[in-house]
Enzyme design. Sequence first.
Site, mmCIF file in Angstrom:
data_model
loop_
_atom_site.group_PDB
_atom_site.id
_atom_site.type_symbol
_atom_site.label_atom_id
_atom_site.label_comp_id
_atom_site.label_asym_id
_atom_site.label_seq_id
_atom_site.Cartn_x
_atom_site.Cartn_y
_atom_site.Cartn_z
ATOM 1 N N ARG A 1 26.052 -34.770 -28.913
ATOM 2 C CA ARG A 1 25.466 -34.297 -27.651
ATOM 3 C C ARG A 1 24.927 -32.880 -27.772
ATOM 4 O O ARG A 1 24.259 -32.402 -26.868
ATOM 5 C CB ARG A 1 26.493 -34.408 -26.519
ATOM 6 C CG ARG A 1 26.659 -35.845 -26.118
ATOM 7 C CD ARG A 1 27.728 -36.091 -25.086
ATOM 8 N NE ARG A 1 28.203 -37.439 -25.263
ATOM 9 C CZ ARG A 1 29.428 -37.782 -25.607
ATOM 10 N NH1 ARG A 1 30.339 -36.852 -25.753
ATOM 11 N NH2 ARG A 1 29.753 -39.023 -25.787
ATOM 12 N N VAL A 2 25.237 -32.196 -28.849
ATOM 13 C CA VAL A 2 24.630 -30.880 -29.053
ATOM 14 C C VAL A 2 23.252 -31.074 -29.674
ATOM 15 O O VAL A 2 22.293 -30.397 -29.345
ATOM 16 C CB VAL A 2 25.529 -30.007 -29.941
ATOM 17 C CG1 VAL A 2 24.818 -28.741 -30.348
ATOM 18 C CG2 VAL A 2 26.810 -29.686 -29.205
#
Length: 555
Positions: free
Chosen positions: A365-366
Site C-alpha cells: 500500500r506504500v
Amino acid sequence: MKLRPDEIASILKSEIERYEVDVDVEEVGTVIQIGDGIARIYGLMGCVALEKLELPHGVTGLALNLEEDNVAAVLFGEWEKIEEGDTVKRTGQVMSVPVGDALVGRVVDPLGIPLDGGAPIETTETRPLEFKAPGVVDRQPVKEPLQTGIKAIDAMIPIGRGQRELIIGDRGTGKTAICVDTILNQKGQDVICIYVAIGQKASTVRQVEETLRSNGAMDYTIIVSAPASEAAPIKYMAPYAGCAMGEYFLYNGKHALLMYDDLSKHADAYRQMSLLVRRPPGREAYPGDVFYLHSRLLERAVKLSDELGAGSLTALPVIETQAGDVSAYIPTNVISITDGQIFLQGDLFYSGVRPAINAGISVSRVGGNAQRRAMRKVAGRLRLDLASYRALEAFAQFASELDDATQQQLRRGQRLVATLNQPQYSPWPFEEQVAAIWAATNGYTDGIEVSDVQRFNSELIEYLRAGGRVLEAIRESGDLSDETEAELRSAVESFQESFQGTDQDPADPAVGSATGAGGDGGTESNASDGGAQAQAAQDADAGADAGDAEPTTAG
Ligand SMILES: Nc1ncnc2c1ncn2[C@@H]1O[C@H](COP(=O)(O)OP(=O)(O)O)[C@@H](O)[C@H]1O
Ligand SMILES: [Mg+2]
C-alpha cells in the site's frame, strides 16, 4: 533540652500510628501455586503489567495477569526449582533486554544471552520490551526504498523504509528464503537487520546463520532465536526483544529491518501461555487480545520525522498459512495490521515460479512512493502485461485457435514470468533489475525460448556491465531519462544480435521437422551461427504457433 514523659509517649504513639506494614505486600510476595512455567503469587499489590520479578535460583518472572488478590507470572530460567512458599520480589522495572552495537553479528536468545558460544554481550544499555509506538506527528511518510534485491518484489510490491509488509504462505513456499535474500541485499545499505526466529528448529536457524555468515551478512545482522524446543514465554518474548534491539538503532537516527519468522508460532505461544493463566479463550482458542498483541508490535515500525533523527524501523512479519487459507484468524489479523502482503503460493512454487509470488493478490500500500523513478517507469508496464497474461492464461488452455494478438500476449507473459524468476542468494542491484525488466517489457525476450530467458538476462547484464555506462547512469540518477533509455535500447539490441539460444528442444514440432528435413546439421549450425540464431528461434516458434512448421530459416 528536656522532654516530658507524656510528650515522649505521644510521639511514640503517633509514630506507631503512622507506621505502615504495606511495604511487604507491595514489594514482596509468595508463590502460592506453580506449574507449567507459570506461578501464581500472593502479594505484590503494587506490581505493574509486564514487570520483571525476581525469584530464587536466578529465575526471572514476568507479571502477566494482575488479578484481585494474586499475580500470575510466566517464569524464565530453571522454574522447576521454584516451590510453593518461595518469595518473589518486585524490581519496579518493566521487562527489558540489552541493546546496542555489541549485539550486531551475534545470535542471542530473547533475554540477550548469547547462543553462538561467543563471549557475553558487552553493553550497558537496555530497552523495555514494550515501548509505546511513535504518534502521527513524530512520523513522516515512507518514501525511501528498502530494496530486497528480488526482482518481483522490488518491481511490483516495493517496500519502503518504515513500512510493515507481511510475507504469507504455506510451509515450504520460500518465506524464509525471502527474508534471507533481503538481508543479503542490505550489504552496504546502512541497514541493521534483525532476524527473529520464533518456534523454528534450532538447526534451521543455524543454517540461516551459516548462510549469512558465509556471505558476510552477519556484519550487520542480529539473530534473535527462540527455537521450537523453548518454553512458550521465551517464544512470546522474542519479537518484542528483537523490536527493542531495533529501536536502539531507530532512535539513534539509523535504519533497522526486522523480520519476525513467524508470527503464527508467536500467536500459538501466546495462546498456550494465556490458557495456562486461565484467560478465557476466544476465536480458535486464542485469547481476545491476540490482535492487540500483534498490532502494538507492528505499530512500532516507523519512519521518524526529521526532528527525531529520521531513523526507520521496517518490519517484515511472516505468517504461515494452512493450505493457503488466508481467512483464518491470525492471517486476517496480521493482513489488516500491515501495509500490504507478499503472498506465496505452493502451486506456483511447484510449477517452477520462484520466488512463488502471486502478483495478483500481493500488494504494497506504500507502493510507488518507495520506488525510484526508473523502476516506477518500467514496473507499470510489467504489471499491466502480467495482469493481461494472467487473465488470458486460464482460458487459453481450452481455446485451440488463438488470434495473433492473444498469442503475443501469452508469449510476452511467459517471458515476463521467466524474467522475474530468481534463484536464492543472488540479489539483483536496482539498476540491473531495471535493465532486465525494461528489455522484457519492450519485447526483447519475445523471440527467445522461455528456458533461455534467465541466461539471456544474466548475459545481458554482464554485457551492460562490461561496456558503456548505462547501468551507472540509471544507478546514479535513479531515473531512466530518454537519453539513457536510448542508450539502453541500442545496447540491448546489439547484445541481442550476439545472443546464442540453446539447442532447441527436439520435442518442439517446428524443430522436429526442421531436423527431419535438413538432417542433424540443422540444429548444429544454429548453435554455431550466433547472430542468426535468435532470429531462427523466433521464426521457428512463430511457425509452430501458427500451426505451420515449415523450416524456412532453420538451416
Ligand atoms: N527462489 C528460490 N529458488 C529456488 N529454491 C527456493 C527459492 N526460494 C526458496 N527455495 C527453496 O524452497 C524451500 C523452502 O523454502 P523456505 O524459505 O524454507 O520456505 P518457508 O520458510 O516458507 O517454509 C527451501 O529448500 C529453499 O531452498
Ligand atoms: Mg521458514
